[in-house]
Design a protein around this motif. Structure first.
Motif, PDB file in Angstrom:
ATOM      1  N   GLY A  55     -13.889  -5.605  31.083  1.00  0.00           N
ATOM      2  CA  GLY A  55     -14.006  -5.302  32.493  1.00  0.00           C
ATOM      3  C   GLY A  55     -12.647  -5.211  33.152  1.00  0.00           C
ATOM      4  O   GLY A  55     -11.642  -4.862  32.534  1.00  0.00           O
ATOM      5  N   GLU A  75     -14.500  -8.023  37.415  1.00  0.00           N
ATOM      6  CA  GLU A  75     -15.502  -7.009  37.730  1.00  0.00           C
ATOM      7  C   GLU A  75     -16.080  -6.436  36.438  1.00  0.00           C
ATOM      8  O   GLU A  75     -15.331  -6.095  35.515  1.00  0.00           O
ATOM      9  CB  GLU A  75     -14.888  -5.897  38.570  1.00  0.00           C
ATOM     10  CG  GLU A  75     -15.910  -4.878  39.048  1.00  0.00           C
ATOM     11  CD  GLU A  75     -15.355  -3.939  40.103  1.00  0.00           C
ATOM     12  OE1 GLU A  75     -15.254  -2.730  39.826  1.00  0.00           O
ATOM     13  OE2 GLU A  75     -15.011  -4.433  41.207  1.00  0.00           O
ATOM     14  N   PRO A  77     -18.225  -3.310  35.084  1.00  0.00           N
ATOM     15  CA  PRO A  77     -18.722  -1.989  35.473  1.00  0.00           C
ATOM     16  C   PRO A  77     -20.230  -1.871  35.279  1.00  0.00           C
ATOM     17  O   PRO A  77     -20.833  -2.633  34.509  1.00  0.00           O
ATOM     18  CB  PRO A  77     -17.970  -1.032  34.542  1.00  0.00           C
ATOM     19  CG  PRO A  77     -16.742  -1.783  34.149  1.00  0.00           C
ATOM     20  CD  PRO A  77     -17.164  -3.225  34.070  1.00  0.00           C
ATOM     21  N   GLN A  80     -22.566  -2.489  31.842  1.00  0.00           N
ATOM     22  CA  GLN A  80     -21.719  -2.999  30.764  1.00  0.00           C
ATOM     23  C   GLN A  80     -21.726  -4.524  30.735  1.00  0.00           C
ATOM     24  O   GLN A  80     -22.349  -5.185  31.572  1.00  0.00           O
ATOM     25  CB  GLN A  80     -20.296  -2.453  30.915  1.00  0.00           C
ATOM     26  CG  GLN A  80     -20.228  -0.927  30.816  1.00  0.00           C
ATOM     27  CD  GLN A  80     -18.814  -0.424  30.723  1.00  0.00           C
ATOM     28  OE1 GLN A  80     -17.928  -1.084  30.189  1.00  0.00           O
ATOM     29  NE2 GLN A  80     -18.576   0.777  31.267  1.00  0.00           N
ATOM     30  N   ASN A 133     -23.815  -7.140  33.192  1.00  0.00           N
ATOM     31  CA  ASN A 133     -24.193  -6.475  34.436  1.00  0.00           C
ATOM     32  C   ASN A 133     -25.602  -5.935  34.270  1.00  0.00           C
ATOM     33  O   ASN A 133     -25.861  -5.122  33.383  1.00  0.00           O
ATOM     34  CB  ASN A 133     -23.207  -5.346  34.758  1.00  0.00           C
ATOM     35  CG  ASN A 133     -23.460  -4.722  36.121  1.00  0.00           C
ATOM     36  OD1 ASN A 133     -24.535  -4.842  36.697  1.00  0.00           O
ATOM     37  ND2 ASN A 133     -22.455  -4.031  36.640  1.00  0.00           N
ATOM     38  N   ALA A 139     -21.466  -2.206  40.344  1.00  0.00           N
ATOM     39  CA  ALA A 139     -20.581  -3.128  39.639  1.00  0.00           C
ATOM     40  C   ALA A 139     -20.894  -4.567  40.031  1.00  0.00           C
ATOM     41  O   ALA A 139     -21.426  -4.835  41.111  1.00  0.00           O
ATOM     42  CB  ALA A 139     -19.125  -2.807  39.949  1.00  0.00           C
TER      43      ALA A 139
END
Length: 381
Positions: A55, A75, A77, A80, A133, A139
């Protein structure tokens, strides 16, 4: 995005400098490092690809941590996941935005729990874990507070910290504590404590009255897993502010709601030494070690913040680091670390009333100053 398959601890972890192991490590990570007293908005923090973790990431190494703990923003995405990882330091996580799940391996069993904005949870020390995620369109962004600086300074070995198979089976959390369940009890200082490993929503979590901290404030403390790092939430009404106090390093204060400011100054400082920090949701303040600080709700809605910090009830005090929780609610005159309203600089109230009126918020503090009949406007030294 870098995956776990192309990051090899034996090959890619740096050899640490004996002069400052933690600083050597974070500089080797290739992501931004934010310093200072304050971050205005963690949601807008610029980040870069993070090979070790996956990330995007940025370290937040503010002055007030005293090189005892740190924070980073990460973060994930859309659609992912981050790389699997384990480490010999504690980690508390606060979810800023997005929805996802975390899997944790505890011995021979694996626990997976889902989370969303406002969730707070801990990762057991050295437990293998991975974050996912859950959205293909949005995100995830979270902030983590860890004890990495202290651990790296002691052991000076990335291999020990990140490539260690020791299992802390005496620090495993129960499965129900990763579902939002927990146990409520009251400490010897009168604070309400919620013992758990996962809090689904700190923005709306029930709080309990704590009048000793001033002006109708409320509070709850969290024991998150079997950690030395702990947490608490405080809220104070419109038109009010908390009493000034000081404590040890590493209290990461995240603003959850409201609009206001904080004053920070050295224990032996003068009026002109005060530093003012204005905040709103998304801000982070870390008061320096043994500096007085005071939080003010200058807006038109209640102000609430989350503090991720040292100070677990379970593991007691760490010399030179852990705050004096009993002294935090006692006045200086009683041997504590709190300035009562009647002893504070008179200009503090004047400045606050001006702020409230500027924001169309009715000030409510005169009731705590029965002997004040007039207010000066000039707050200069």
């Amino acid at each position: 995005m870098t995956t776990s398959e192309n990051f090899t601890p034996d090959k890619d972890l740096p050899i640490l400098s004996s002069t400052d192991a933690y600083q050597t490590f974070i500089e080797s990570e290739g992501i931004p490092i934010v310093t200072g007293f304050f971050v205005e908005d963690l949601n807008k923090l610029e980040m870069a690809p993070w090979a070790r973790v996956g990330g995007l990431g940025a370290y937040v190494d503010l002055d007030g941590n005293g090189h005892t703990n740190d924070a980073y923003v990460c973060e994930i995405p859309p659609g992912q996941s981050l790389n699997p990882e384990r480490h010999m330091f504690e980690k508390l996580i606060y979810v800023l935005s997005g929805r996802g799940a975390t899997s944790i391996t505890l011995g021979d069993r694996e626990q997976t729990f889902e989370w969303g904005p406002g969730a707070v949870f801990s990762i057991p020390v050295n437990a293998p874990h991975r974050h996912f995620n859950g959205s293909g369109a949005e995100a995830v962004r979270f902030v983590a507070v860890t004890s990495a600086p202290l651990v790296m300074s002691i052991f000076n070995s990335t291999k020990f910290v990140f490539d260690n198979e020791f299992v802390f089976d005496d620090r495993f959390t129960s499965e129900k504590h990763n579902t939002g369940d927990g146990t409520l009890w009251q400490s010897t200082t009168g604070r309400h404590v919620w013992e758990t490993n996962f809090v689904p929503d700190v923005v709306n979590f029930k709080l309990f009255s704590l009048p000793r901290r001033g002006a109708g404030g409320s509070n709850v403390t969290f024991e998150l897993g079997y950690n030395s790092l702990a947490a608490h939430i405080s809220e104070f009404p419109v038109g009010t502010y908390k009493k000034a106090h000081w404590h040890g390093p590493g209290a990461h204060v995240f603003v959850l709601s409201g609009q206001g400011y904080s004053l920070l100054w050295p224990k032996d400082g003068k009026r002109e030494d005060r530093i003012r920090v204005d905040w709103k949701p998304g801000a982070l303040v870390v008061p320096p070690n043994e500096w007085f600080h005071q939080h003010f709700n200058g807006g038109a809605t209640p102000a609430r913040y989350l503090a991720l910090r040292w100070g677990s009830h379970r593991f007691g005090k760490i010399a030179g680091i852990t705050p004096n929780t009993e002294g935090a609610d006692k006045s200086l005159e009683e041997g504590g670390s709190q300035i009562e309203y009647s002893f504070e600089d008179p200009t503090v109230l004047d400045e606050f009333e001006e702020e409230c009126l500027k924001n169309a918020a009715g000030p409510q503090m005169r009731q705590f100053f029965p002997n004040r009949t007039s207010f000066t406007v000039d707050i200069g030294s």
